[in-house]
Enzyme design. Structure first.
Site, PDB file in Angstrom:
ATOM      1  N   GLN A 103       4.197   9.224  12.232  1.00  0.00           N
ATOM      2  CA  GLN A 103       5.050   8.272  11.523  1.00  0.00           C
ATOM      3  C   GLN A 103       5.766   8.911  10.342  1.00  0.00           C
ATOM      4  OE1 GLN A 103       2.690   4.805  10.558  1.00  0.00           O
ATOM      5  NE2 GLN A 103       1.858   4.671  12.622  1.00  0.00           N
ATOM      6  N   HIS A 175       1.061   5.527   8.370  1.00  0.00           N
ATOM      7  CA  HIS A 175       1.088   4.548   7.277  1.00  0.00           C
ATOM      8  C   HIS A 175       1.500   5.142   5.931  1.00  0.00           C
ATOM      9  CE1 HIS A 175      -1.776   1.539   9.494  1.00  0.00           C
ATOM     10  NE2 HIS A 175      -0.824   2.027  10.273  1.00  0.00           N
ATOM     11  N   GLU A 268       2.310  -9.437   8.136  1.00  0.00           N
ATOM     12  CA  GLU A 268       2.436 -10.333   6.986  1.00  0.00           C
ATOM     13  C   GLU A 268       3.815 -10.288   6.347  1.00  0.00           C
ATOM     14  OE1 GLU A 268      -2.218  -9.679   5.533  1.00  0.00           O
ATOM     15  OE2 GLU A 268      -0.562  -9.426   4.101  1.00  0.00           O
ATOM     16  N   TYR A 278      -3.732  -8.452  -2.258  1.00  0.00           N
ATOM     17  CA  TYR A 278      -3.438  -9.084  -0.970  1.00  0.00           C
ATOM     18  C   TYR A 278      -4.550  -8.887   0.063  1.00  0.00           C
ATOM     19  CZ  TYR A 278       0.774 -10.346  -3.209  1.00  0.00           C
ATOM     20  OH  TYR A 278       1.647 -10.923  -4.113  1.00  0.00           O
ATOM     21  N   TYR A 289      -8.941  -2.517  15.591  1.00  0.00           N
ATOM     22  CA  TYR A 289      -8.700  -2.158  16.986  1.00  0.00           C
ATOM     23  C   TYR A 289      -9.985  -1.933  17.769  1.00  0.00           C
ATOM     24  CZ  TYR A 289      -3.685  -2.033  16.650  1.00  0.00           C
ATOM     25  OH  TYR A 289      -2.372  -2.410  16.511  1.00  0.00           O
TER      26      TYR A 289
END
Length: 395
Positions: A103, A175, A268, A278, A289
């Protein structure tokens, strides 16, 4: 309060079909954010716009518009392009080396609030650390451009200066988040920092993973940040308990919102407030997972709950609030790109609440959403050969 079995529906759309769980696979390190299948979901029963393919790129990731109507587009492998609305591309030189893979790579690009005077832009990317570690960084640089239609030397960056780094650098390629947005008054830079698929750092105040941070434009710490006087917390932290933040935007009231990918489901949309937690990974509307359950937000009211939670996943990417004149009925609405859902998602904000009201099926993974100067919507498809799309009202 959102629940795990919630499916957001629209009064304007046909009923959602039963579907398999999608998600942003993290069992395999470095996989794309949503490697699992996503079953067909019915879009709204109308197409109120035309979609035009303008040009294409190799793994485009982000874009932003210049005051003259041209745009800057980043690609994950590490290229930055100056692009006209007709699709003409010019590579910009002096781009920093990026750690490309999974990513990671070159990420977001935004303009300084005083760009017209300073020529300054902000870039985010992934850099390598020691012993196979990696982390995102943010820098500002000066962009030299000739006016449209004027022949000049190729555009280039200069005076590149890194002003922020993910802390700590960790192993893996997932991420990073590294989305950026300036406050409407131009005084503060907000950066989304993902938890790097490591879970617990989102609650660790000694690091900035799983956080939204708030800086002055030069990278210094604002004097009114919420944790400035906490000796056990990094002073740059604005909010915590986030997972993988892939969109941030301010609404017309000056409030910051973010969207982020949940684990297995539970994406979200959050109204981001000063010092709020949060909850990830303690609470989520999704699950791990490996099948391990995560308690819902309503089991721990001390954590801020999302305003919208998507089960099954949409795999969100990109976020804007629309303010243009081409689609007057959409003014004030949020738009989110969908990766696994291959959709453009419209969300209506009512006070402090939000609701998905339309989902337009695009037939491709949507990585980025922006509003053009004339009010058209511009999208970037994800992946190799990802196209730049322009959306205008249907004739």
């Amino acid at each position: 309060m959102p629940m795990k079995n919630l499916t957001i529906a629209s009064a304007l759309s046909v009923a959602l079909l039963a579907c398999t769980n999608g998600g942003n696979a993290e069992a395999t390190q470095g996989a794309s954010e949503d490697a699992q299948s996503f079953a067909d979901i019915s879009p709204v029963d109308r197409e109120p716009f035309m979609t035009q393919e303008i040009t294409e790129f190799n793994e485009p990731w982000a874009m932003t518009f210049l005051p003259d109507g041209r745009m800057l587009v980043t690609t994950k492998p590490g290229e930055l392009f100056l692009v006209t609305q007709a699709g003409e591309q010019t590579a910009i030189s002096n781009i920093p080396d990026v750690d490309y893979g999974g990513q990671g790579g070159l990420g977001d690009v935004i303009l300084a609030p005083d760009f017209a005077k300073s020529g300054r832009i902000y870039l985010s990317w992934v850099e390598a650390g020691d012993d196979g570690t990696r982390g995102a960084v943010v820098a500002h640089a000066n962009l030299s451009l000739a006016p449209p239609g004027v022949e000049a030397e190729a555009p280039a960056l200069s005076n590149l200066k890194i002003i922020w780094k993910q802390n700590p650098k960790v192993k893996g390629r997932g991420h990073y988040s590294h989305r950026m947005v300036f406050s409407p008054d131009g005084k503060y830079l907000f950066i989304g920092s993902g938890e790097r698929q490591k879970f617990d750092p989102a609650q660790d105040m000694t690091g900035n993973l799983g956080k939204i941070v708030r800086l002055n434009p030069d990278g210094s710490i604002p004097s009114d940040n919420p944790f400035l006087d906490d000796e056990k917390a990094l002073p740059e932290i604005w909010s915590l308990g986030h997972r993988n933040i892939l969109g941030m935007a301010f609404d017309s009231k000056g409030r910051l919102w973010n969207q982020e990918m949940g684990p297995k489901d539970g994406d979200e949309l959050n109204l981001v407030q000063r010092g709020s937690n949060y909850g990830y990974p303690i609470v989520s509307e999704g699950d791990h997972y490996d099948g391990k359950k995560i308690p819902n937000h309503d089991t721990r009211p001390e954590f801020a709950a999302p305003k919208v939670a998507w089960v099954p996943t949409i795999a969100p990417a990109g976020l804007i609030f629309y303010s243009g004149k081409l689609f007057p009925e959409w003014q004030g609405n949020a738009f989110i790109g969908g990766l696994a859902s291959e959709a453009l998602i419209r969300v209506v904000i009512d006070g402090d609440e939000a609701e998905e009201v339309e989902r337009f099926k695009m037939g491709s993974r949507i990585r980025e959403v922006e509003q053009g100067p004339d009010g058209a919507l511009w999208l970037l498809q994800d992946g190799k050969g990802g196209k730049l799309l322009k959306i205008t009202p249907a004739k």
